[in-house]
Scaffold this motif. Structure first.
Motif, PDB file in Angstrom:
ATOM      1  N   GLN A   1       0.822  -1.206   0.000  1.00 16.93           N
ATOM      2  CA  GLN A   1       0.000   0.000   0.000  1.00 16.93           C
ATOM      3  C   GLN A   1       0.859   1.260   0.000  1.00 16.93           C
TER       4      GLN A   1
ATOM      5  N   PRO B   1      -6.255   5.408   7.309  1.00 21.70           N
ATOM      6  CA  PRO B   1      -7.655   4.972   7.172  1.00 21.70           C
ATOM      7  C   PRO B   1      -7.807   3.456   7.244  1.00 21.70           C
ATOM      8  N   GLN B   2      -6.830   2.746   6.707  1.00 22.18           N
ATOM      9  CA  GLN B   2      -6.902   1.282   6.755  1.00 22.18           C
ATOM     10  C   GLN B   2      -6.529   0.767   8.132  1.00 22.18           C
TER      11      GLN B   2
ATOM     12  N   ARG C   1      -9.411   1.012  10.894  1.00 15.69           N
ATOM     13  CA  ARG C   1     -10.387  -0.067  10.898  1.00 15.69           C
ATOM     14  C   ARG C   1      -9.867  -1.271  11.683  1.00 15.69           C
TER      15      ARG C   1
ATOM     16  N   GLU D   1     -20.511   2.551   5.713  1.00 12.09           N
ATOM     17  CA  GLU D   1     -19.704   2.042   4.602  1.00 12.09           C
ATOM     18  C   GLU D   1     -20.574   1.350   3.558  1.00 12.09           C
TER      19      GLU D   1
ATOM     20  N   ARG E   1     -22.775   3.680   1.704  1.00 10.93           N
ATOM     21  CA  ARG E   1     -21.980   4.355   0.698  1.00 10.93           C
ATOM     22  C   ARG E   1     -21.867   3.481  -0.547  1.00 10.93           C
ATOM     23  N   LEU E   2     -21.638   2.211  -0.294  1.00 12.49           N
ATOM     24  CA  LEU E   2     -21.524   1.256  -1.389  1.00 12.49           C
ATOM     25  C   LEU E   2     -22.797   1.235  -2.215  1.00 12.49           C
TER      26      LEU E   2
ATOM     27  N   ARG F   1     -23.835   4.396  -4.171  1.00 12.79           N
ATOM     28  CA  ARG F   1     -22.986   4.668  -5.318  1.00 12.79           C
ATOM     29  C   ARG F   1     -23.211   3.691  -6.465  1.00 12.79           C
ATOM     30  N   SER F   2     -23.463   2.438  -6.092  1.00 11.29           N
ATOM     31  CA  SER F   2     -23.633   1.476  -7.163  1.00 11.29           C
ATOM     32  C   SER F   2     -25.040   1.554  -7.740  1.00 11.29           C
TER      33      SER F   2
ATOM     34  N   PRO G   1      -7.788  -0.419  -0.859  1.00 14.18           N
ATOM     35  CA  PRO G   1      -9.046  -1.160  -0.688  1.00 14.18           C
ATOM     36  C   PRO G   1     -10.178  -0.319  -0.115  1.00 14.18           C
ATOM     37  N   HIS G   2      -9.847   0.808   0.530  1.00 12.90           N
ATOM     38  CA  HIS G   2     -10.895   1.621   1.150  1.00 12.90           C
ATOM     39  C   HIS G   2     -11.426   2.690   0.189  1.00 12.90           C
ATOM     40  N   ARG G   3     -10.979   2.620  -1.069  1.00  9.38           N
ATOM     41  CA  ARG G   3     -11.421   3.625  -2.041  1.00  9.38           C
ATOM     42  C   ARG G   3     -11.972   2.921  -3.280  1.00  9.38           C
TER      43      ARG G   3
ATOM     44  N   ASP H   1     -17.472   2.920  -9.595  1.00 19.66           N
ATOM     45  CA  ASP H   1     -17.863   3.046  -8.199  1.00 19.66           C
ATOM     46  C   ASP H   1     -17.718   1.754  -7.416  1.00 19.66           C
TER      47      ASP H   1
ATOM     48  N   TYR I   1     -15.656  -1.105  -5.333  1.00 23.02           N
ATOM     49  CA  TYR I   1     -14.460  -1.196  -4.502  1.00 23.02           C
ATOM     50  C   TYR I   1     -13.582  -2.336  -5.031  1.00 23.02           C
TER      51      TYR I   1
ATOM     52  N   GLN J   1     -14.608  -5.886  -4.959  1.00 23.98           N
ATOM     53  CA  GLN J   1     -15.726  -6.315  -5.799  1.00 23.98           C
ATOM     54  C   GLN J   1     -15.279  -6.597  -7.227  1.00 23.98           C
TER      55      GLN J   1
END
Lengths: 251, 251
Positions: free
Chosen positions: A142, A163-164, A167, A242, A245-246, A249-250, B100-102, B141, B143, B146
């Protein structure tokens, strides 16, 4: 049906009511004790919140320094962390609250803030290890990808690593908070009137050791359960945000 | 055969590179120049140092001695802003290393926003265009978790292209993919090659190297053993180590 029977029944009832009175007195006593203990709750809460708020930035800075490339930053911080982790919290507390003022007699230092300082110093070291584990749990690829794109080290930390790490760190952070809450009971030793200190005073007055301390234990248990519950809600809400948000957006 | 056709100044210039990991010498005096528009393909057995060489080009790995210059800027010099140079060198990794968080779109738009200070809208418009270019417009959109491996790797290619690099580095980008997903990634690379991008490719896909490469470079044991026109090198390898390697991979 004769008077004898009725009198007997009345006697029995009176006898039983006497027991009820005793029970009522006991319940009142318990309520009084509980009320007395809860009088120290503000101190327990103040110790916990102030120490945690101080320990969080200390821990973050220590973790960053310990992971730094510069030895002059890394080594002193590692030494600090290992020392504070290696010395019992009670000893650190006694040292800070009684040792430091005796070394600087001219200074007027407030016992509460000295206690907070001791907790924050210790928990800063504990949290540093929690944060470090969180940062190290993020795959090396990363930061390599971020650096290869031309992000500087601050941007890489702020936008990619932390951010990672956050979590991964949250459950461990809650554990530390619960541990801190329980450790505030040590402040009773340096006469901060928090709940354990009040319980000890109550015991000194009533000698009701079994009863007061089991009540005190219940109070701590309620507090820690509440804390874990709040943490679980937060975690779930974060997860829901989260996935919301997914979906948004999808869609 | 094509070398005479390239501009005089090399885009990537590597001179006398040495690198050891502990007692293991990974690079032994490697020199290499890549000219604008050229596609140089490095092949060789694992452990031959080809990935390390690639990682030295954008300073993810620092050589023990020797010099690397990108478009005339010498990376060894303290005055060179390494982040600026990295912004001009795109890199695609074996294990994708997407954030992975974006979302896919955010993965592509992040570095232009942070490193080039592009406004969000502009960065995202460009990101959409690049995702379309690698055939993933409708996955903007999604992640990374997916997406299939091949899709992730194509997002990674778009992410690197978003910085408008002068040269692209490919580090065994199909090695972690299921066989049926290799093709789509190679297709995306081929399109990029046709557009005239300068590319330095480390790969196990010798046939792909033959098809896309202007020059095939064979590395073994930390050294460049042999290099030349891909077709000639594959048909008529001069060095016996090259012969032995090709016999093993082209059965």
């Amino acid at each position: 049906m004769n008077f004898e029977t009725i009198r007997e029944a009345a006697d029995t009832l009176q006898y039983l009511l006497g027991g009820l009175q005793w029970t009522a007195a006991k319940i009142r006593e318990a309520a009084d004790t509980l009320q007395y203990l809860l009088g120290g709750l503000q101190w327990t809460a103040a110790l916990m919140v102030c120490s945690m708020l101080l320990a969080l930035p200390i821990g973050l800075l220590l973790a960053a320094a310990r992971l730094s490339r510069h030895r002059l930053l890394r080594l002193p911080c590692a030494a600090y962390i290992e020392t504070l982790r290696g010395v019992p919290l009670l000893v650190t507390l006694l040292f800070v609250v009684y040792g430091l003022p005796s070394a600087a007699p001219g200074w007027k230092l407030n016992d509460f803030w000295l206690t907070v300082a001791a907790f924050a110093a210790c928990y800063g070291a504990y949290l540093a290890e929690t944060f470090r584990a969180g940062i190290e749990s993020v795959d090396d690829g990363q930061s390599e990808a971020a650096r290869a794109l031309g992000l500087n080290s601050t941007q890489t930390m702020a936008y990619v690593i932390l951010p990672q790490a956050a979590r991964n760190v949250l459950p461990a952070l809650v554990n530390d908070a619960v541990a801190l809450l329980k450790d505030t009971s040590l402040a009773s030793v340096v006469a901060i009137p928090e709940i354990t200190q009040l319980a000890r005073r109550e015991v000194a007055l009533t000698y009701d050791v079994f009863y007061v301390y089991s009540l005190l234990g219940c109070v701590y248990l309620c507090l820690t359960l509440c804390l874990s519950y709040i943490a679980r809600i937060l975690e779930k809400r974060g997860f829901r945000a989260e996935s919301a948000r997914l979906h948004s957006r999808s869609a | 055969m094509k070398k005479g056709g390239f501009a005089l100044n090399p885009l990537v210039s590597i001179r006398g590179l040495h690198k050891s990991f502990g007692s293991l010498k990974v690079l032994k005096d490697v020199s290499l120049e890549v000219y604008p528009g050229e596609k140089a393909v490095i092949i060789g057995p694992s452990g031959s140092g080809k990935s390390t060489l690639l990682r030295c080009v954008n300073w993810l790995e620092r050589p023990d001695s020797g010099e690397v210059a990108i478009d005339g800027k010498v990376l060894n010099e303290k005055t060179t802003d390494i982040n600026k140079v990295r912004a001009e060198v795109g890199m695609v990794f074996q294990r994708f290393n997407l954030f992975p968080h974006r979302t896919a779109l955010e993965n592509v738009a992040l570095a232009p926003r942070l490193a080039l200070k592009h406004p969000r809208e502009e960065a995202e418009r460009k990101a959409r265009r690049l995702l379309k270019q690698v055939g993933l417009e409708e996955k903007a959109d999604a992640y990374p978790s997916q997406l299939s491996g091949g899709q992730q790797q194509r997002v990674a290619i778009a992410r690197a292209l978003a910085m408008d690099p002068k040269v692209m580095l490919f580090d065994e980008v199909t090695s972690a993919l299921d066989p049926e997903l290799v093709y789509e990634v190679l297709e995306a690379m081929k399109r990029l090659a046709d557009e005239g991008m300068t590319m330095l490719i480390v790969t196990h896909e010798v046939r792909f190297g033959e098809e896309v490469g202007d020059r095939l470079i064979f590395m073994d044991d930390g050294q460049i053993v042999e290099q030349g026109n891909p077709r000639e090198l594959l048909r008529d390898p001069k060095h016996e180590r090259t012969q032995a390697f090709l016999k093993r991979v082209l059965w």
